[in-house]
Design a protein around this motif. Structure first.
Motif, PDB file in Angstrom:
ATOM      1  N   LEU A  26      41.666  40.735  39.284  1.00 26.16           N
ATOM      2  CA  LEU A  26      42.971  40.220  39.198  1.00 26.16           C
ATOM      3  C   LEU A  26      43.619  41.326  40.082  1.00 26.16           C
ATOM      4  CD1 LEU A  26      42.793  39.340  35.956  1.00 26.16           C
ATOM      5  CD2 LEU A  26      42.226  37.995  37.672  1.00 26.16           C
ATOM      6  N   ALA A  27      43.766  42.905  40.066  1.00 28.70           N
ATOM      7  CA  ALA A  27      44.246  43.858  40.186  1.00 28.70           C
ATOM      8  C   ALA A  27      43.933  43.339  41.890  1.00 28.70           C
ATOM      9  CB  ALA A  27      44.137  45.479  39.679  1.00 28.70           C
ATOM     10  N   GLU A  28      43.323  43.716  42.210  1.00 32.88           N
ATOM     11  CA  GLU A  28      42.915  43.482  44.227  1.00 32.88           C
ATOM     12  C   GLU A  28      43.262  42.479  44.676  1.00 32.88           C
ATOM     13  OE1 GLU A  28      41.474  45.987  46.180  1.00 32.88           O
ATOM     14  OE2 GLU A  28      42.040  47.277  44.861  1.00 32.88           O
ATOM     15  N   TYR A  82      35.402  34.357  39.850  1.00 31.58           N
ATOM     16  CA  TYR A  82      34.729  36.294  39.848  1.00 31.58           C
ATOM     17  C   TYR A  82      33.028  35.286  39.104  1.00 31.58           C
ATOM     18  CZ  TYR A  82      33.849  40.599  38.682  1.00 31.58           C
ATOM     19  OH  TYR A  82      33.429  42.205  37.842  1.00 31.58           O
ATOM     20  N   PRO A  83      32.143  35.794  39.579  1.00 29.62           N
ATOM     21  CA  PRO A  83      31.164  35.814  39.694  1.00 29.62           C
ATOM     22  C   PRO A  83      30.114  35.994  39.036  1.00 29.62           C
ATOM     23  CG  PRO A  83      30.812  36.722  41.689  1.00 29.62           C
ATOM     24  CD  PRO A  83      32.376  36.685  41.312  1.00 29.62           C
ATOM     25  N   ILE A 134      32.726  43.922  47.632  1.00 30.40           N
ATOM     26  CA  ILE A 134      34.574  43.104  48.444  1.00 30.40           C
ATOM     27  C   ILE A 134      34.871  43.454  48.584  1.00 30.40           C
ATOM     28  CG2 ILE A 134      35.536  41.144  47.644  1.00 30.40           C
ATOM     29  CD1 ILE A 134      32.750  40.369  47.620  1.00 30.40           C
ATOM     30  N   PHE A 135      35.774  44.420  48.254  1.00 26.52           N
ATOM     31  CA  PHE A 135      37.182  45.216  47.691  1.00 26.52           C
ATOM     32  C   PHE A 135      37.562  46.952  48.349  1.00 26.52           C
ATOM     33  CE2 PHE A 135      37.856  42.161  44.497  1.00 26.52           C
ATOM     34  CZ  PHE A 135      38.793  41.573  44.728  1.00 26.52           C
ATOM     35  N   ALA A 187      28.452  44.602  38.321  1.00 34.77           N
ATOM     36  CA  ALA A 187      29.985  44.064  38.221  1.00 34.77           C
ATOM     37  C   ALA A 187      30.829  45.571  39.662  1.00 34.77           C
ATOM     38  CB  ALA A 187      30.701  44.641  36.718  1.00 34.77           C
ATOM     39  N   MET A 188      30.628  47.103  38.951  1.00 36.33           N
ATOM     40  CA  MET A 188      30.715  47.705  40.211  1.00 36.33           C
ATOM     41  C   MET A 188      30.831  47.583  41.153  1.00 36.33           C
ATOM     42  SD  MET A 188      33.100  49.884  38.278  1.00 36.33           S
ATOM     43  CE  MET A 188      32.927  51.220  39.358  1.00 36.33           C
ATOM     44  N   ASN A 189      29.445  46.920  41.491  1.00 38.56           N
ATOM     45  CA  ASN A 189      28.608  47.005  42.903  1.00 38.56           C
ATOM     46  C   ASN A 189      29.394  45.773  43.672  1.00 38.56           C
ATOM     47  OD1 ASN A 189      26.674  48.944  43.088  1.00 38.56           O
ATOM     48  ND2 ASN A 189      25.128  47.572  42.304  1.00 38.56           N
ATOM     49  N   TYR A 190      29.438  44.587  42.666  1.00 39.03           N
ATOM     50  CA  TYR A 190      30.248  43.252  43.150  1.00 39.03           C
ATOM     51  C   TYR A 190      31.522  43.720  43.900  1.00 39.03           C
ATOM     52  CZ  TYR A 190      32.919  39.112  43.703  1.00 39.03           C
ATOM     53  OH  TYR A 190      33.260  38.269  44.399  1.00 39.03           O
ATOM     54  N   ILE A 191      32.877  44.949  43.037  1.00 38.59           N
ATOM     55  CA  ILE A 191      34.186  45.210  43.339  1.00 38.59           C
ATOM     56  C   ILE A 191      33.264  46.103  44.264  1.00 38.59           C
ATOM     57  CG2 ILE A 191      35.688  46.381  42.456  1.00 38.59           C
ATOM     58  CD1 ILE A 191      35.972  43.698  41.409  1.00 38.59           C
ATOM     59  N   LEU A 192      33.103  46.822  45.096  1.00 39.85           N
ATOM     60  CA  LEU A 192      32.853  47.330  46.155  1.00 39.85           C
ATOM     61  C   LEU A 192      32.559  46.876  46.901  1.00 39.85           C
ATOM     62  CD1 LEU A 192      30.588  50.786  44.408  1.00 39.85           C
ATOM     63  CD2 LEU A 192      33.357  51.145  45.016  1.00 39.85           C
TER      64      LEU A 192
END
Length: 246
Positions: free
Chosen positions: A195-197, A184-185, A244-245, A237-242
């Motif tokens: 982790l959940a994703e 996780y970068p 990628i997932f 972090a929110m931008n990354y999660i959005l």
């Protein structure tokens, strides 16, 4: 005998770190020959501070993660209950469990921090949450109004959830066989979503297990961060999660 690795990160938290390590030793003695526990510690500094999960990755790269039945990721502002390892050794959950979310009792808020999320947040909700960090004044208003009246999940029985709280995470051998070591970068935040994703994509369960207990001493490192930096790192972090997932 169950083999357990603990990967933990300390940042300017010597007192809390020592208390956490002492609780680990106490729980190990109570579990006797039920468990073998290895502790890997990252002491982040101002000069070398990769953040939470990036420090965890450094630690994991130096060990053979497949040797362990459980790998615990944690902060150090915690105290394990004396029977923590006994309960974990006795735990019999679904075979497809990737992440066990224990009872994490917040001393400050007098509540269990788990389950952190019962359900996967929608894209709309994620974008709303991102806006709070994009415009920090919204986050400030939220914490002085709605947050103080927020109602939390009251799940008391063990069972599947979407995500646990990130202060202490118990990952199974199945998680690493299907998802690999932590990669996780981001510096901080949204680790639970990451982790959940990963579990969701790999067909693994996240399971809340309140019989396994931890006391949370409350964000020792994050409290030292400015609100501006808090929002900036959350936004990244929110931008990354959005991206990628979602």
């Amino acid at each position: 005998m169950i083999k357990i690795a603990i990967f933990c990160v300390s940042y300017n938290s010597d007192k809390e770190r020592d208390a956490y390590l002492a609780s680990i030793d106490t729980a190990k003695r109570k579990a006797s020959d039920q468990v073998h526990v290895d502790v890997y510690m990252a002491d982040n500094t101002i000069e070398d501070n990769p953040g939470y999960f990036r420090a965890i990755r450094r630690l994991m790269q130096k060990v053979e993660i497949a040797d362990y039945d459980y790998s615990i990721i944690s902060n150090v502002d915690l105290i394990l209950e004396e029977d923590f390892f006994q309960k974990l050794a006795d735990y019999e959950g679904p075979e497809d469990t990737g992440w066990i979310a224990p009872r994490i009792w917040s001393e400050l808020e007098q509540r269990d921090r788990n389950p952190a999320r019962l359900f996967r947040p929608s894209l709309r909700k994620m974008k709303i949450l991102r806006a709070f960090y994009q415009y920090p004044i919204l986050d400030t208003i939220y914490h002085h109004t709605v947050y103080r009246r927020k109602k939390y999940y009251a799940k008391t029985n063990a069972g599947p959830i979407y995500a646990g709280h990130g202060s202490l995470i118990i990952l199974t051998k199945s998680y690493f066989s299907k998802c690999g070591i932590i990669d996780y970068p981001m510096f901080l935040f949204c680790e639970e979503l990451y982790l959940a994703e990963n579990c969701r994509k790999a067909g693994l369960k996240v399971v809340y297990e309140p019989s396994i207990k931890v006391i949370d001493k409350e964000h020792v490192s994050i409290k030292k961060m400015s609100h501006r930096d808090y929002c900036r790192h959350n936004l990244k972090a929110m931008n990354y999660i959005l991206s990628i997932f979602y």
